[in-house]
Design a protein around this motif. Structure first.
Motif, PDB file in Angstrom:
ATOM      1  N   ALA A 149       0.825  -1.213   0.000  1.00 47.85           N
ATOM      2  CA  ALA A 149       0.000   0.000   0.000  1.00 47.85           C
ATOM      3  C   ALA A 149       0.857   1.259   0.000  1.00 47.85           C
ATOM      4  O   ALA A 149       0.502   2.263  -0.635  1.00 47.85           O
ATOM      5  CB  ALA A 149      -0.925  -0.007   1.214  1.00 47.85           C
ATOM      6  N   ILE A 150       2.011   1.220   0.683  1.00 49.76           N
ATOM      7  CA  ILE A 150       2.929   2.365   0.675  1.00 49.76           C
ATOM      8  C   ILE A 150       3.448   2.609  -0.738  1.00 49.76           C
ATOM      9  O   ILE A 150       3.511   3.755  -1.206  1.00 49.76           O
ATOM     10  CB  ILE A 150       4.093   2.117   1.655  1.00 49.76           C
ATOM     11  N   ASP A 151       3.815   1.546  -1.434  1.00 55.06           N
ATOM     12  CA  ASP A 151       4.272   1.674  -2.828  1.00 55.06           C
ATOM     13  C   ASP A 151       3.178   2.238  -3.724  1.00 55.06           C
ATOM     14  O   ASP A 151       3.419   3.135  -4.542  1.00 55.06           O
ATOM     15  CB  ASP A 151       4.715   0.308  -3.359  1.00 55.06           C
ATOM     16  N   LEU A 208       9.035  -2.071 -11.684  1.00 56.11           N
ATOM     17  CA  LEU A 208       8.622  -3.238 -12.459  1.00 56.11           C
ATOM     18  C   LEU A 208       9.822  -4.075 -12.898  1.00 56.11           C
ATOM     19  O   LEU A 208       9.783  -5.310 -12.851  1.00 56.11           O
ATOM     20  CB  LEU A 208       7.805  -2.787 -13.668  1.00 56.11           C
ATOM     21  N   SER A 209      10.902  -3.424 -13.319  1.00 56.54           N
ATOM     22  CA  SER A 209      12.074  -4.163 -13.786  1.00 56.54           C
ATOM     23  C   SER A 209      12.757  -4.897 -12.644  1.00 56.54           C
ATOM     24  O   SER A 209      13.201  -6.050 -12.808  1.00 56.54           O
ATOM     25  CB  SER A 209      13.060  -3.217 -14.476  1.00 56.54           C
ATOM     26  N   MET A 245       2.863 -16.178  -4.643  1.00 64.50           N
ATOM     27  CA  MET A 245       1.586 -15.457  -4.621  1.00 64.50           C
ATOM     28  C   MET A 245       1.792 -13.966  -4.351  1.00 64.50           C
ATOM     29  O   MET A 245       1.185 -13.107  -5.007  1.00 64.50           O
ATOM     30  CB  MET A 245       0.663 -16.063  -3.567  1.00 64.50           C
ATOM     31  N   GLN A 246       2.672 -13.647  -3.414  1.00 60.93           N
ATOM     32  CA  GLN A 246       2.915 -12.239  -3.096  1.00 60.93           C
ATOM     33  C   GLN A 246       3.601 -11.527  -4.258  1.00 60.93           C
ATOM     34  O   GLN A 246       3.280 -10.373  -4.570  1.00 60.93           O
ATOM     35  CB  GLN A 246       3.752 -12.131  -1.818  1.00 60.93           C
ATOM     36  N   VAL A 250       2.111  -8.266  -6.283  1.00 52.72           N
ATOM     37  CA  VAL A 250       2.902  -7.053  -6.543  1.00 52.72           C
ATOM     38  C   VAL A 250       2.937  -6.751  -8.040  1.00 52.72           C
ATOM     39  O   VAL A 250       2.778  -5.594  -8.464  1.00 52.72           O
ATOM     40  CB  VAL A 250       4.328  -7.221  -5.993  1.00 52.72           C
ATOM     41  N   LEU A 251       3.136  -7.789  -8.858  1.00 52.05           N
ATOM     42  CA  LEU A 251       3.174  -7.586 -10.304  1.00 52.05           C
ATOM     43  C   LEU A 251       1.860  -7.031 -10.814  1.00 52.05           C
ATOM     44  O   LEU A 251       1.845  -6.103 -11.649  1.00 52.05           O
ATOM     45  CB  LEU A 251       3.499  -8.915 -10.997  1.00 52.05           C
TER      46      LEU A 251
END
Length: 333
Positions: A149-151, A208-209, A245-246, A250-251
């Motif tokens: 959530a911070i990201d 993303l990279s 899964m995590q 994120v992706l």
């Protein structure tokens, strides 16, 4: 470093405690060497002296932040079953995030425009590496949700700031259409908007990279040499499924944020793909050097041969008879 990494761990060969920190000390000597390669006129310039001292201070600060983030992610190894401890570590990540944002702001307004993309790339890269290392070490879902959530909130605020400043500029020009705007004001407005666009694009590109490359690194390490990695040498199948899964969550979140913000920028006429192509064309060597250095830095914190024990016990150096299990895990014989 590669020679040390290739050596085996045995009863006669033990890692030096915190060897990655010892390797950093000679790197400080690179700064005085600038006096041998820079022209004397440049060294006598007050502007150059200020920028040199400021850049050196920022690099030292970034190294300290990277060390702290790596230690935070390593401390997670002993707190997988304690949600309160994980939440305290998440608070530490949040403080580091705010500190890195302040570093970006200082570099943007005091060191000129040429080094800003590199500093942005470095700060985002170091934070995301620590975040994904924490995911691999084992984050409970509440802690993971807070960090994610911070990201996401950072991406939303960056997009909002870009749109808000664009509206402010448009409003100021519409309120006084006949008033001549000075060249300094136009240059400041152009720099501010360019900085906001470049910062948002670089942040999302780096996020993303790093995610894709880090997941590939973990997968290949688990398959070929998991015994040397303190991250995954004792990772169970259940922990691996949670990690995958995590990473997938994120992706999905990062790709959604990138699509939304790039769509908005394209609608406003900023052409983010052209911006990214131009930034990588100008700074590709610096980006590659920064990325490889940060990956090596993170990898050394995980590798068994570099002795970075977050508990500072360094059992193999205590004189007791110890037997190496894997990673940084030892048992008394």
């Amino acid at each position: 470093m590669l020679f040390v990494a290739a050596a085996g761990v045995s009863s006669e060969t033990w890692p030096v405690p915190c060897s990655i920190g010892l390797f950093q000390l000679p790197a400080v000597m690179v700064l005085p060497l600038l006096a041998l390669v820079c022209p004397i006129e440049l060294l006598q310039s007050r502007t150059f002296q200020k920028r040199l001292v400021g850049s050196a201070a920022l690099l030292v600060t970034l190294a300290a932040m990277a060390w702290t983030l790596c230690l935070l992610s390593m401390v997670l190894r002993g707190s997988q079953d304690s949600l309160p401890k994980q939440l305290l570590i998440v608070l530490g990540f949040f403080i580091m995030k705010l500190t890195l944002l302040r570093i970006d702001s200082f570099a943007s307004w005091h060191l000129g425009t040429d080094g800003v993309p590199i500093f942005i790339f470095l700060t985002v890269f170091s934070y995301q590496l620590a975040f994904y290392t924490a995911v691999v070490r084992g984050l409970k879902w509440p802690s993971f949700a807070i960090l994610l959530a911070i990201d996401l909130l950072e991406n939303i605020l960056q997009t909002y700031r870009l749109e808000h400043r664009r509206q402010q500029v448009a409003q100021s020009h519409s309120d006084s259409p006949t008033q001549t705007v000075s060249r300094e004001v136009l240059e400041l407005e152009h720099f501010t908007q360019a900085h906001d666009v470049a910062s948002l694009i670089l942040r999302q590109f780096a996020q993303l990279s790093v995610l894709i490359c880090y997941f590939l690194q973990v997968a290949l390490t688990r398959h070929f040499a998991s015994q040397y990695s303190d991250l995954i040498c004792q990772q169970t199948d259940s922990e691996m499924k949670t990690m995958v899964m995590q990473f997938g969550v994120v992706l999905l979140v990062e790709a959604t944020a990138l699509s939304w913000s790039w769509g908005l920028m394209s609608y406003r006429g900023y052409h983010p793909a052209s911006w990214l192509r131009g930034l990588t064309a100008c700074y590709l060597p610096s980006f590659l050097a920064a990325a490889s250095s940060m990956y090596m830095y993170s990898w050394c914190f995980q590798h068994s041969h570099f002795g970075n024990d977050a508990s500072f016990d360094f059992e193999w150096a205590s004189g007791a008879e110890m037997d190496w299990v894997c990673g940084l895990r030892y048992v008394k014989v």
